[in-house]
Scaffold this active site. Structure first.
Site, PDB file in Angstrom:
ATOM      1  N   ARG A  26      42.155 -21.210 162.482  1.00  0.00           N
ATOM      2  CA  ARG A  26      41.929 -22.350 163.366  1.00  0.00           C
ATOM      3  C   ARG A  26      40.597 -22.244 164.112  1.00  0.00           C
ATOM      4  NH1 ARG A  26      46.955 -21.966 167.205  1.00  0.00           N
ATOM      5  NH2 ARG A  26      46.468 -19.761 166.873  1.00  0.00           N
ATOM      6  N   LYS A  85      42.297 -16.899 169.812  1.00  0.00           N
ATOM      7  CA  LYS A  85      43.169 -15.738 169.942  1.00  0.00           C
ATOM      8  C   LYS A  85      42.441 -14.577 170.613  1.00  0.00           C
ATOM      9  CE  LYS A  85      46.813 -15.765 168.889  1.00  0.00           C
ATOM     10  NZ  LYS A  85      47.998 -16.219 169.645  1.00  0.00           N
ATOM     11  N   HIS A 103      46.777 -14.320 177.111  1.00  0.00           N
ATOM     12  CA  HIS A 103      48.095 -13.688 177.189  1.00  0.00           C
ATOM     13  C   HIS A 103      48.083 -12.521 178.181  1.00  0.00           C
ATOM     14  CE1 HIS A 103      49.165 -16.164 173.802  1.00  0.00           C
ATOM     15  NE2 HIS A 103      48.227 -15.619 173.064  1.00  0.00           N
ATOM     16  N   ARG A 205      56.065 -30.155 174.416  1.00  0.00           N
ATOM     17  CA  ARG A 205      55.360 -30.347 173.145  1.00  0.00           C
ATOM     18  C   ARG A 205      56.040 -29.588 172.012  1.00  0.00           C
ATOM     19  NH1 ARG A 205      50.789 -29.499 176.759  1.00  0.00           N
ATOM     20  NH2 ARG A 205      49.375 -31.297 176.828  1.00  0.00           N
ATOM     21  N   SER A 276      58.222 -20.002 171.920  1.00  0.00           N
ATOM     22  CA  SER A 276      57.413 -19.609 173.077  1.00  0.00           C
ATOM     23  C   SER A 276      56.859 -18.207 172.927  1.00  0.00           C
ATOM     24  CB  SER A 276      58.242 -19.717 174.360  1.00  0.00           C
ATOM     25  OG  SER A 276      58.630 -21.049 174.584  1.00  0.00           O
ATOM     26  N   ASP A 314      53.466 -15.391 166.594  1.00  0.00           N
ATOM     27  CA  ASP A 314      52.748 -15.914 167.761  1.00  0.00           C
ATOM     28  C   ASP A 314      51.507 -16.733 167.419  1.00  0.00           C
ATOM     29  OD1 ASP A 314      51.118 -13.857 166.935  1.00  0.00           O
ATOM     30  OD2 ASP A 314      50.834 -12.997 168.934  1.00  0.00           O
TER      31      ASP A 314
END
Length: 361
Positions: A26, A85, A103, A205, A276, A314
């Site tokens: 991505r 990421k 994160h 979402r 999640s 994830d």
């Protein structure tokens, strides 16, 4: 356009770094977005990447300068480094302003190491998860695609489980139709079919993505959100469904939905799709596992009797990298255009969140 930096006015510069995470194709800014940013007076450069779903030539066409892969650390200190990421684990200090999913604000494993690198280097983390509007709602997220793809992967793994087959690894899909057709075909060829699913966080979402996929596959859905969970401490009903999807953005007020003490011998539930995906966080409402799963090993077995597995990949949206990138980039672009005034709005709020967490080190 220009911002004041050490009494010198300099052009705002965004550097789109290459992603180093395995299976990450991505990109959070598309060529269309680059063109608009440049028109706004923002300089945009991009690192070469062999994995990025959009070819580097498309960025060059709209005036984006190209840099060598993983060269961002040598960029001038006022450069804004943009990625999705996490950064590679490394002891070097972080001097830049970074926009990414860090994160690091939910007490996740290794989060203190990342924040310390920013603190000692003088940089800043603008965590995309904490880019919030004045009402506290996230301005951009991959949530819908995480939910949609996570539901597909979980259903596929459920079918493998029921057939006593080892689930093969997943690869990226060129478009949503290919993913839809694969799951439909797997359901058609199987002697088993999940009857129902419960989604907690159904109004968000990710929840809407799960619901769309499940209903497309004719799986009944029970939709829970805040009104069904507030003040609730026992969630035994979850065990009576074939599939359970956690789509909640967890915080210190989120209850535990399922723990190792929750299991019962006659439960129907045999797989959880944790969209999640907060293992290692003290806020994780799925308190039965502590590490993410992967495209190669999409589930982790928690219990053999009763059988229970967890799907906790994830970076689910990377399975549909082009569609998810275009959608996310369109959400984020209006706020990237505001980087010329980085001390205001969503960027100021994200900066305050960073400071609040750094102070706890």
């Amino acid at each position: 356009m220009f911002e004041k930096f050490k009494d010198i006015y300099v052009m705002t510069h965004i550097l789109i770094r290459a992603e180093t995470r395995k299976n990450e194709e991505r990109v959070g800014i598309t060529p269309i977005g680059v063109k608009k940013l440049i028109k706004k007076g923002i300089k945009v450069s991009i690192e070469e990447s062999e994995s990025r779903i959009i070819p580097i030539s498309e960025f060059e066409k709209v005036g984006c300068s190209v840099l060598k892969e993983n060269s961002w650390s040598k960029a001038p200190s006022d450069t804004i480094i943009f990625g999705l990421k996490e950064l590679p684990e490394d002891p070097f200090k972080l001097k830049h302003r970074h926009i990414m999913f860090g994160h690091a604000f939910k007490a996740q494993r290794f989060s203190s190491n990342l924040l310390k690198r920013f603190k000692v280097g003088g940089g800043t983390l603008y965590d995309i998860e904490y880019l919030l509007n004045s009402k506290g709602r996230r301005v951009a997220a991959f949530g819908y695609w995480a939910g949609y793809i996570g539901a597909a992967v979980t259903i596929s793994c459920w079918l493998s489980q029921k057939s006593n087959k080892t689930k093969k690894s997943f690869l990226t899909y060129k478009n949503k139709s290919l993913l839809d057709n694969q799951i439909k075909q797997e359901l058609k060829n199987s002697n088993f079919r999940p009857k129902n699913a419960i989604i907690i966080g159904a109004l968000g979402r990710a929840g809407s993505g799960v619901i769309d996929l499940c209903e497309k596959m004719n799986i009944e859905t029970t939709k829970w959100d805040i009104s069904q969970t507030i003040g609730k401490r026992n969630f035994q009903e979850i065990l009576d469904y074939d599939l359970f999807f956690n789509c909640v953005v967890a915080n210190n007020e989120t209850p535990t939905f399922i723990s190792t003490n929750s299991f019962k011998s006659n439960q129907r539930l045999s797989i959880i799709g944790d969209i999640s995906c907060d293992p290692g966080s003290e806020y994780n409402p799925i308190a039965i596992y502590n590490k993410v799963t992967t495209w190669e090993l999409p589930v982790i077995k928690i219990s053999k009797n009763p059988i229970l597995e967890v799907m906790a990949i994830d970076n689910l949206p990377s399975l549909l990298p082009l569609e998810s990138s275009i959608d996310f980039a369109s959400q984020l672009l209006p706020f990237l255009m505001q980087l010329v005034k980085i001390d205001n709005g969503v960027w100021y709020r994200a900066y305050q969140t960073y400071l609040n967490n750094v102070r706890t080190l």
